[in-house]
Structures are given as structure tokens and as C-alpha cells.
Scaffold this motif. Structure first.
Motif, short mmCIF file in Angstrom:
data_model
loop_
_atom_site.label_atom_id
_atom_site.label_comp_id
_atom_site.label_asym_id
_atom_site.label_seq_id
_atom_site.Cartn_x
_atom_site.Cartn_y
_atom_site.Cartn_z
N UNK A 177 0.82 -1.21 0.00
CA UNK A 177 0.00 0.00 0.00
C UNK A 177 0.86 1.27 0.00
N UNK A 178 1.96 1.23 -0.70
CA UNK A 178 2.79 2.42 -0.85
C UNK A 178 1.99 3.53 -1.53
N UNK A 179 2.24 4.78 -1.16
CA UNK A 179 1.49 5.92 -1.68
C UNK A 179 1.51 5.96 -3.21
N UNK A 180 2.69 5.78 -3.82
CA UNK A 180 2.79 5.88 -5.27
C UNK A 180 2.09 4.71 -5.96
N UNK A 181 2.07 3.55 -5.32
CA UNK A 181 1.35 2.42 -5.87
C UNK A 181 -0.15 2.68 -5.84
N UNK A 182 -0.63 3.32 -4.77
CA UNK A 182 -2.04 3.69 -4.68
C UNK A 182 -2.39 4.69 -5.77
#
Length: 269
Positions: free
Chosen positions: A65-70
Motif C-alpha cells: 500500500x505504498x502511496x505511489x502504488x495507490x
């Protein structure tokens, strides 16, 4: 050795660029674009985008759930819904926004995500809650962008400007307004289901730093619900709908983005 995700990313960007430029050139020259070509090339890019996101988000030990993946996930979902909406509403031109957003999200997710840092092991129910929440936020962000465009269109119509950029390039105000309520209804349903899953799968909102996020989400849900009921029963539309939409998403953003920043950038340092 070139990695498979890199190949998928490059091919997806090629498909996105092809779809965007075809649509852009036809609209600029006042020619009618082939909707099938735009949709198929964009969907091809989206399929490759999905492979990249799935490979990075789904790991043997949990979900990333990394920010950039989201950002990558939500931008792809926004384009997917934009293509669906334009299949039954005369709003194909809005893909000029959806395609670059998806491309930017794909690049951000591929280049900046940190897969080793934010992998979380959850129950299946909690993962469903999170994915549904992200999907609801993506759709309601689309509705917010749509509301801002409607405000610009309304300003151009009322001021009787000679050069009407938003009125000339985009579908009619009535079609754009109908699309806004399509997005609001989709987002409201997703948010309702996400909140329902959350109440059944999260044991302690306070211990998990979720109290304020839940409170803002519920208040936002009430705002969106009031708007949809007002539209159905009292005919609310126009700038009243725009204001309610902006207020609802503002509350969601305060809850979601605020908690994400605190948890990842302050508490996890």
C-alpha cells in the motif's frame, strides 16, 4: 537484463500516447474520432497498466500500500471508468484528461514505489475494505474534477465570453451534469460498501489511528447522500451540486490523505 514490468510500462505508455494523440488531433481539427479505436488502444494500455500494478501490489507476504502504488492503482481505475462512461454518454473528449492521468500514475508507481517498506498483512475482509475505499475515492475524485469543469463551463456561459474553451471543446453542460451524477452515484455506492466492510473488519478504530478518518468518511457519505436525495426529490443541480460535490470530497481528503501522511511520513520515520 530488462525486467518484464519495465516492458509492460513502456508498452502501456505507447498505447496511452497513441490513444491520446489520435483523440486530440481529431478534436482539434473538428473531425469525429473513432470511439472504438480510442477505447481499444486506451484499454490495451490499461490492461498492461493493470499487470504492472498487480505485480507490485500483490506480494507473497501481503499487499503493498505504498502511496505511489495507490496513485497508480487509482489513476488506472479512473481511466477505466472514464472509458465506460464515454461508452453511453457523449463524453469521449474527457478521455483527454483520463489518459494523461493514468499515464502519470503509471510512471509514478513504477518509478517511485517502495515495495519493501509498506507491505501489510491483513485479513481478506480488510483488504477488500481498503480496495473498495480506494475505488470510491478514485470515482469521487473524478466527480470532483467534473464539478470543477462544470463550474468553468457555467462561468463561460454566464459571462458570454467570445472564446469559450471549456464550452467549445467539451460536451454540452447538460451531458456533463448527467455524467457528474453518474459518477456520484457510483462513488456513493462504493463508499457505502467500503464503510460496511470497515465496520465488520476493523476491531479498534482508535488503536489503529482510524477514528478521524472514519468520522470524516461518514460525514462525507452523508453529504453525498443528501446531494443525491436532493437531486432525485427536489431537482438539485447546477452550482448547488458542484458545491456539495466539492464539500464531500474535501471531507474525504481530510480523512484519507491526512491519515496517510501521518502514518507514513511521521509515525513510521
Amino acid at each position: 537484463m530488462i525486467s518484464l514490468p519495465l516492458v509492460y510500462t513502456v508498452l502501456a505508455l505507447i498505447a496511452y500516447i497513441t490513444s491520446f494523440w489520435y483523440l486530440f488531433l481529431h478534436l482539434m481539427s473538428k473531425r469525429v474520432p473513432n470511439q472504438w479505436f480510442v477505447s481499444i488502444t486506451a484499454l490495451l494500455g490499461l490492461a498492461l497498466h493493470t499487470l504492472v500494478v498487480y505485480g507490485d501490489m500483490h506480494t507473497p507476504i501481503g499487499i503493498n500500500y505504498d502511496v505511489f502504488m495507490i496513485v497508480s492503482f487509482t489513476s488506472g481505475l479512473m481511466l477505466f471508468l472514464s472509458i465506460i462512461y464515454s461508452s453511453y454518454r457523449p463524453t469521449l473528449a474527457l478521455n483527454l484528461i483520463g489518459i494523461p492521468v493514468a499515464a502519470a500514475g503509471l510512471i509514478a508507481g513504477f518509478a517511485f514505489t517502495q515495495p519493501a517498506k509498506f507491505i501489510i498483512q491483513n485479513s481478506l475482509g480488510l483488504d477488500i475494505h481498503i480496495i473498495l475505499s480506494l475505488s470510491a475515492y478514485a470515482v469521487l475524485l473524478m466527480a470532483t474534477i467534473q464539478a470543477l469543469i462544470l463550474r468553468l463551463q457555467d462561468r463561460e456561459l454566464k459571462n458570454k465570453q467570445k472564446r469559450r474553451v471549456w464550452v467549445s471543446l467539451l460536451p454540452s453542460y447538460q451531458d456533463m451534469e448527467r455524467l457528474l451524477f453518474d459518477m456520484l452515484m457510483t462513488g456513493f455506492i462504493l463508499l457505502t460498501i467500503a464503510l460496511g466492510f470497515g465496520f465488520f473488519t476493523i476491531d479498534d478504530f482508535f488503536a489503529q489511528h482510524l477514528a478521524h478518518k472514519t468520522a470524516f468518511s461518514i460525514i462525507s457519505w452523508l453529504v453525498y447522500g443528501a446531494l443525491l436525495i436532493g437531486h432525485w426529490k427536489f431537482g438539485w443541480r447546477g452550482q448547488k451540486a458542484v458545491r456539495f460535490t466539492l464539500l464531500g470530497f474535501g471531507l474525504l481528503a481530510l480523512g484519507f490523505i491526512g491519515s496517510k501522511v501521518v502514518l507514513e511520513m511521521i509515525l513510521m520515520k
